[in-house]
Enzyme design. Structure first.
Site, mmCIF file in Angstrom:
data_model
loop_
_atom_site.group_PDB
_atom_site.id
_atom_site.type_symbol
_atom_site.label_atom_id
_atom_site.label_comp_id
_atom_site.label_asym_id
_atom_site.label_seq_id
_atom_site.Cartn_x
_atom_site.Cartn_y
_atom_site.Cartn_z
ATOM 1 N N ASP A 1 -48.512 41.760 13.968
ATOM 2 C CA ASP A 1 -48.521 42.875 14.920
ATOM 3 C C ASP A 1 -49.972 43.134 15.320
ATOM 4 O OD1 ASP A 1 -46.218 45.606 15.021
ATOM 5 O OD2 ASP A 1 -47.927 45.244 16.357
ATOM 6 N N ASP B 1 -48.972 45.432 20.413
ATOM 7 C CA ASP B 1 -48.652 46.855 20.465
ATOM 8 C C ASP B 1 -49.167 47.485 21.765
ATOM 9 O OD1 ASP B 1 -47.694 49.132 18.769
ATOM 10 O OD2 ASP B 1 -49.707 49.850 19.188
ATOM 11 N N GLU C 1 -45.390 44.457 23.624
ATOM 12 C CA GLU C 1 -44.650 45.722 23.654
ATOM 13 C C GLU C 1 -45.186 46.461 24.864
ATOM 14 O OE1 GLU C 1 -45.773 49.113 21.673
ATOM 15 O OE2 GLU C 1 -43.771 49.809 21.242
ATOM 16 N N HIS D 1 -38.725 49.606 14.439
ATOM 17 C CA HIS D 1 -39.259 50.686 13.591
ATOM 18 C C HIS D 1 -39.483 51.985 14.359
ATOM 19 C CE1 HIS D 1 -42.652 49.075 15.691
ATOM 20 N NE2 HIS D 1 -43.370 50.100 15.315
ATOM 21 N N ASP D 2 -39.320 51.915 15.698
ATOM 22 C CA ASP D 2 -39.504 53.116 16.536
ATOM 23 C C ASP D 2 -38.176 53.674 17.043
ATOM 24 O OD1 ASP D 2 -42.403 51.758 18.271
ATOM 25 O OD2 ASP D 2 -42.277 52.978 16.454
HETATM 26 O O1 TEU Z 1 -45.186 52.217 20.078
HETATM 27 C C1 TEU Z 1 -45.595 52.628 21.367
HETATM 28 C C2 TEU Z 1 -44.652 53.555 21.928
HETATM 29 O O2 TEU Z 1 -44.575 53.693 23.102
HETATM 30 C C3 TEU Z 1 -43.794 54.286 20.977
HETATM 31 O O3 TEU Z 1 -44.582 55.352 20.473
HETATM 32 C C4 TEU Z 1 -42.581 54.789 21.712
HETATM 33 O O4 TEU Z 1 -42.976 55.330 22.940
HETATM 34 C C5 TEU Z 1 -41.960 55.882 20.943
HETATM 35 O O5 TEU Z 1 -42.030 55.545 19.594
HETATM 36 C C6 TEU Z 1 -40.528 55.982 21.406
HETATM 37 O O6 TEU Z 1 -39.861 56.912 20.602
HETATM 38 C C7 TEU Z 1 -46.146 51.414 19.412
HETATM 39 C C8 TEU Z 1 -45.663 51.200 18.003
HETATM 40 O O7 TEU Z 1 -44.433 50.480 18.029
HETATM 41 C C9 TEU Z 1 -45.496 52.559 17.367
HETATM 42 O O8 TEU Z 1 -44.934 52.433 16.053
HETATM 43 C C10 TEU Z 1 -46.856 53.210 17.286
HETATM 44 O O9 TEU Z 1 -46.692 54.531 16.785
HETATM 45 C C11 TEU Z 1 -47.513 53.284 18.665
HETATM 46 O O10 TEU Z 1 -47.400 52.071 19.409
HETATM 47 C C12 TEU Z 1 -49.008 53.529 18.511
HETATM 48 O O11 TEU Z 1 -49.601 52.379 17.941
#
Ligand code: TEU
Ligand code: CA
Length: 559
Positions: free
Chosen positions: A101, A202, A259, A335-336
């Protein structure tokens, strides 16, 4: 023959591991690299080709590793670089590749670059980050960060604000500075020389900001402005990625997935173009962050269950829109996101297995590279959050403080209902390996609450049950490895007006794969398979009925 070039990562299935919650090997209650190494036999049995490893670099864990303080060292809690090297070597022996990542839109504020940058305006590292003078005595723009509050933090030492699109401990890197690009590309080459097999990037769509830094349109709460129009898909993002491709990616046979927060179909065709000048593929968020039509509460926070026709319209748009022009990723959760069987299926005991298999069929028979999130393969579900104290995720805790405590525009009960539905914490409960204490995740005190349903829902139980979701995923993965039509076949929507049935077909070299799935717990009309001469390659039912699909029934026939 398909329009797309054949690449190994187009034929692969990716498994995402959130290391903190995957497997603890030393009893400190936190998942770690040796824990991952100990589970490689399980992953090889599932049949996945690649592990996408959420960040394992040194980090103060303000955002659970997405705030990196040293890109070339392993987080102390996860182990050592020797542990990493052993895991990489063992994974390769298990015919599994490792994709790291890459979090380079921002660093931790404890990274040495930022520690230097904030010291003075003339520090050599000052322009590694985005510093601006106050405007009319306040923040340079009205932008709201993704984690609530202003996206700018004032720094007393030099009397300027710095930009942080996420938490104040995640200052944004200034990609306009060629020295930043040199540092990032050097670090990427360093990891590639170690033998890793690619990167998940990311929020890579955010590395180029609109340099005029205008205010954004006011958001729902009428206080902050939306920064996405000025930080997503910015003016130089493709230029930066083409430079990354020339200086790093094109030198190795690796996989890349961006992403891409805020990405549109048109932008995706550039990021993931078939000429391979930028990235291999991207994640979009239209069916996840945009899963529920309209707004139930505020921003992403809602508990409205998604409707299949809304999801189908989005996914079909992407399937047909990318055809022959760019490669896509296929995912339900990560994970989000909340757990797929709870969000899009039905996690009631009598429907959980059937609906999980149905959802997996819909996704894995599509065109693109499929992703499986840890625990999805045996139907892990969402959790219940009785209070904000049960939450760990900075995004949820900050939203609670902003909307419930400070602005008082949402009551506590409604906010907790939203957490149950869509909080990222749903995906971060420890992996449920078996029905022993702490679900076999740790011999110590788990860092986060184990979902109480681990006694019934766990990998060991799934491995003992030939009809489990695990073996269904194993078969879907195996079918993708042995049927080019699943990887490269052209996609065509079917039954687009059905309220209950999601159907489509894939065609390649004169053969057709017909896929249909009933998203409801009632029977649904569907005559696609009546009299169809062909081979049923997978279904979640052993017996079928003419003219209908049974509750949550999925069928795939090759003819
Ligand atoms: O996620 C980016 C992001 O856009 C997410 O925060 C998403 O908008 C949100 O979680 C939707 O509910 C990436 C990573 O996957 C996330 O875990 C990190 O918190 C974020 O970037 C910052 O690095
Ligand atoms: Ca541990």
């Amino acid at each position: 023959m398909s329009a797309e070039k054949h690449m190994w990562w187009k034929e692969a299935v990716i498994y995402q591991i959130y290391p903190r919650s995957f497997s603890d090997s030393n009893g400190d209650g936190i998942g770690d690299l040796n824990g991952i190494t100990s589970r490689l036999d399980y992953l090889e049995k599932l049949g996945i080709d690649v592990i996408w490893l959420s960040p394992v670099y040194q980090s103060p864990n303000d955002d659970n590793g997405y705030d990196i303080s040293d890109y070339r060292d392993i987080m102390t809690e996860f182990g050592t670089m020797e542990d990493f090297d052993r895991m990489l070597a063992e994974a390769h022996k298990h015919h599994i590749k490792i994709v790291m990542d890459l979090v380079v839109n921002h660093t931790s504020d404890e990274h040495r670059w930022f520690v230097e940058s904030r010291k003075s305006k003339d520090n050599p590292y000052r322009d590694y980050y985005i510093w601006k003078d106050p405007k009319d005595g306040r923040e340079p723009t009205n932008w709201e960060s993704c984690f609530s509050g202003s996206a700018w933090k004032y720094d007393e030492t030099t009397g300027q604000y710095y930009l942080h699109c996420f938490s104040p401990k995640q200052p944004d890197l200034n990609w306009e500075n060629p020295k930043v690009r040199d540092e990032v590309f050097d670090m990427m080459n360093w990891w590639c020389e170690k033998g890793i097999d690619g990167f998940r990037m990311d929020v890579i769509s955010m590395i180029s900001k609109e340099q005029s830094y205008p205010d954004g349109p006011l958001k729902d709460d009428g206080i902050y402005g939306d920064m996405f129009p000025y930080v997503c898909n910015g003016p130089r993002v493709h230029e930066f990625l083409q430079e990354m491709n020339r200086r790093v990616l094109s030198k190795y046979d690796i996989m890349t997935v961006g992403e891409a927060a805020g990405v549109t179909l048109e932008e995706a065709k550039k990021y993931a173009n078939e000429e391979g000048t930028e990235l291999g593929m991207v994640f979009h968020f239209e069916h996840t962050d945009g899963a529920s039509e309209g707004r139930n509460v505020i921003g992403k926070w809602n508990y409205q269950p998604p409707r299949m026709p809304h999801i189908r319209q989005i996914l079909n748009k992407w399937q047909t829109g990318l055809e022959g022009k760019a490669w896509g990723s296929l995912y339900w959760d990560n994970h989000d996101q909340p757990r797929v069987v709870s969000r899009f299926g039905n996690d009631a005991p009598q429907w959980r297995v059937l609906s999980a298999k149905m959802l997996a069929t819909v996704l894995h028979m599509m065109k693109g590279t499929p992703y499986v999130y840890q625990g999805e393969e045996f139907g892990m579900t969402n959790m219940h959050f009785a209070s904000v104290e049960d939450c760990n995720d900075i995004e949820a805790v900050n939203a609670y403080n902003q909307y419930v405590v400070e602005q008082k525009i949402v009551d506590e009960e409604t906010m907790l209902k939203c957490f149950d539905a869509v909080s990222r914490d749903n995906a971060r409960t420890p992996m449920q390996w078996d029905d022993s204490e702490n679900a076999g995740f740790t011999s110590g005190k788990p860092w986060f609450t184990v979902n109480p349903n681990y006694k019934e829902i766990n990998a060991a139980a799934a491995l003992k049950d030939p009809d489990s979701i695990f073996y269904y995923y194993q078969k879907l993965i195996s079918l993708r490895h042995s049927n080019p039509i699943i990887v490269y076949g052209q996609f065509r929507p079917l039954l687009e007006d059905s309220e209950s049935v999601y159907a489509y077909e894939r065609t390649l070299d004169g053969r057709t794969l017909t896929v249909a799935a009933n998203w409801t717990e009632q029977e649904a009309a569907c005559d696609l398979f009546d009299g169809l001469a062909g081979e049923e390659i997978i279904s979640n039912y052993k017996e079928h009925k003419t003219g209908v699909l049974q509750p949550y029934e999925a069928r795939v026939v090759l003819h």
